[in-house]
Motif scaffolding. Structure first.
Motif, short mmCIF file in Angstrom:
data_model
loop_
_atom_site.label_atom_id
_atom_site.label_comp_id
_atom_site.label_asym_id
_atom_site.label_seq_id
_atom_site.Cartn_x
_atom_site.Cartn_y
_atom_site.Cartn_z
N TRP A 343 1.05 -1.06 0.04
CA TRP A 343 -0.08 -0.08 -0.14
C TRP A 343 1.03 1.21 0.04
CZ3 TRP A 343 -4.79 0.65 -1.14
CH2 TRP A 343 -5.44 2.26 -0.73
N LEU A 344 1.86 1.22 0.80
CA LEU A 344 2.94 2.39 0.48
C LEU A 344 3.51 2.41 -0.55
CD1 LEU A 344 4.53 2.04 4.40
CD2 LEU A 344 2.71 3.51 3.67
N ASP A 345 3.93 1.50 -1.12
CA ASP A 345 4.49 1.57 -2.45
C ASP A 345 3.45 1.94 -3.54
OD1 ASP A 345 6.65 0.36 -1.47
OD2 ASP A 345 6.31 -1.55 -2.38
N LYS A 346 2.19 1.73 -3.19
CA LYS A 346 1.04 2.21 -4.40
C LYS A 346 0.91 3.61 -4.07
CE LYS A 346 -2.59 -0.30 -5.13
NZ LYS A 346 -2.65 -0.39 -6.76
N LYS A 347 1.03 4.13 -2.86
CA LYS A 347 0.79 5.68 -2.35
C LYS A 347 2.17 6.42 -3.25
CE LYS A 347 0.08 7.04 1.65
NZ LYS A 347 -1.06 7.87 1.77
N ASP A 348 3.18 5.88 -3.09
CA ASP A 348 4.41 6.65 -3.63
C ASP A 348 4.40 6.67 -5.18
OD1 ASP A 348 5.42 6.92 -1.26
OD2 ASP A 348 6.73 5.16 -1.38
N ALA A 349 3.81 5.46 -5.70
CA ALA A 349 3.42 5.35 -7.24
C ALA A 349 2.28 6.36 -7.73
CB ALA A 349 3.25 3.91 -7.73
N CYS A 350 1.45 6.55 -6.97
CA CYS A 350 0.53 7.67 -7.33
C CYS A 350 1.20 9.15 -7.50
CB CYS A 350 -0.60 7.87 -6.03
SG CYS A 350 -1.67 6.35 -5.97
N ARG A 351 1.97 9.42 -6.82
CA ARG A 351 2.81 10.63 -6.70
C ARG A 351 3.58 10.55 -8.16
NH1 ARG A 351 3.97 15.39 -4.67
NH2 ARG A 351 5.82 16.38 -4.74
N GLN A 352 4.35 9.66 -8.14
CA GLN A 352 5.45 9.61 -9.44
C GLN A 352 4.77 9.53 -10.49
OE1 GLN A 352 8.57 9.88 -7.91
NE2 GLN A 352 9.02 10.36 -9.96
N ARG A 353 3.74 9.07 -10.58
CA ARG A 353 2.83 9.09 -12.04
C ARG A 353 2.54 10.66 -12.24
NH1 ARG A 353 1.30 6.85 -16.59
NH2 ARG A 353 -0.93 7.73 -17.14
#
Length: 376
Positions: A343-353
């Motif tokens: 979930w934390l990885d997904k949160k980081d991926a959102c911003r990076q996207r």
């Protein structure tokens, strides 16, 4: 280059926010703004950053006649290198008056996708149909904020050779991922740490389809799903009796918080676990990008370029289907509670996207390219 922006209003809205970001970030041009209505929220913000803002009073037929004359006089006085119009009514009025004032480099801005019978205003439908005809004669180019928007307007009749897609850009420093803000909203609403907090930011509009969201939340409630929801935006408060009735009728008054318009959206986006967009129609929904820049995963209906925005960082469901919307929200909650690391990885991926694909720098560069092309 002297850029004159003509926009319908400067109240809350995606196009209005985009115009503000453009004027604030683009230091290479001299930006001047004319609102066909009042200064409102973004007019005052533009004042603070030193942008000249003129407001006209297009509120009734008598005022509109005076407004047309004032607009003509202002354009003659300003002598812009380019007129950039924003939203359909401004495209029509700004385009015609701009031409009459002798400006040839006029660029329209289209920030919606499709017209929905029974939901879109009849006047707006009429204006768009008139614009489709005038697109052959008035603008040098038509900027669409989404590929789906371009497809929809060209199907209506907008001239294809004039269409350019410029994706919206976002200030990555204005919306930040901040773990220290996670408790702020929960404390305000007295929500426990283990309660899944769902958020929605928008306005009260048929195209936002709040009933879809409320029905999905009702389905989750009936499944004994533990959640709270924060609904935020203009007219999304307890003074909206229709919305209050919808919430109460579905037995959600203890779980849904109608918070109205707020100025701490960055804090809100950091405080919620999941952002939900339930719309019938969008072009390039800014609010998804704002949530993602705060590291908040999103569930969205498949409208406009929403699926392209979230990509594999979120969940996409058909519009007008509360059951599938509820299922996606439930799936997101399971992912969060089953594997916190993922979930934390997904949160980081959102911003990076958003950083990688929808930068403000790229948007401004592309607008400048279109504006410069009309000066030749």
């Amino acid at each position: 280059m002297k850029v004159l922006h003509i926009i319908t209003s400067l109240n809350d809205g995606g196009a209005e926010a985009l115009l503000y970001r453009m004027c604030k970030y683009d230091k290479s041009n001299n930006h001047i703004v004319i609102s066909l209505k009042g200064k409102q929220k973004y007019g005052l913000m533009l004042d603070k950053i030193g942008v000249d803002v003129y407001s006209l009073n297009f509120l009734n037929s008598k005022a509109s006649i005076v407004g047309f004359y004032k607009l003509y006089q202002l354009i003659k006085q300003i002598k812009p290198d380019v007129i950039q119009t924003w939203l359909d009514h401004a495209d029509l009025i700004g385009g015609i008056v701009g031409r009459l004032a002798g400006v040839k480099n006029i660029v329209w801005g289209v920030h919606h996708v499709e017209l929905i019978k029974g939901e879109s205003k009849l006047l707006t439908i009429l204006v768009i149909k008139i614009n489709s005809f005038l697109s052959y004669f008035i603008p040098h180019k038509v900027i669409y904020c989404a590929e789906e928007s371009r497809k929809a307007q060209e199907k209506i009749g907008y001239k294809k050779s004039k269409g350019v897609v410029v994706l919206n850009g976002y200030d990555t420093e204005g919306f930040t991922q901040n773990n220290l803000l996670e408790r702020k909203l929960r404390n305000e609403l007295s929500i426990s740490e283990d309660t899944f907090l769902i958020g929605h930011v928008g306005r009260y509009d048929p195209l936002k389809d709040l009933s879809n969201l409320i029905e999905a939340l009702a389905l989750l409630h009936n499944r004994q799903f533990k959640f709270s929801a924060a609904i935020i935006g203009t007219d999304l408060d307890t003074n909206n009796l229709d919305l209050v009735s919808m919430v109460n009728k579905n037995g959600l008054n203890e779980f849904v918080h109608l918070l109205g318009r707020r100025n701490d959206i960055n804090d809100v986006m950091n405080g919620i676990d999941l952002f939900v967009l339930s719309s019938l129609s969008e072009a390039f929904p800014n609010v998804l990008n704002e949530a993602m820049l705060c590291g908040t995963p999103c569930v969205t209906t498949d409208v406009g370029d929403a699926a392209f925005i979230v990509s594999d960082t979120g969940w996409v469901v058909p519009s007008r289907d509360p059951k599938l919307l509820a299922n996606a929200i439930s799936q997101a909650s399971k992912e969060k509670h089953l594997n916190n690391t993922c979930w934390l990885d997904k949160k980081d991926a959102c911003r990076q996207r958003v950083i990688n694909n929808f930068s403000l720098e790229k948007m401004v560069k592309n607008y400048n390219k279109v504006w410069a092309g009309g000066k030749k």
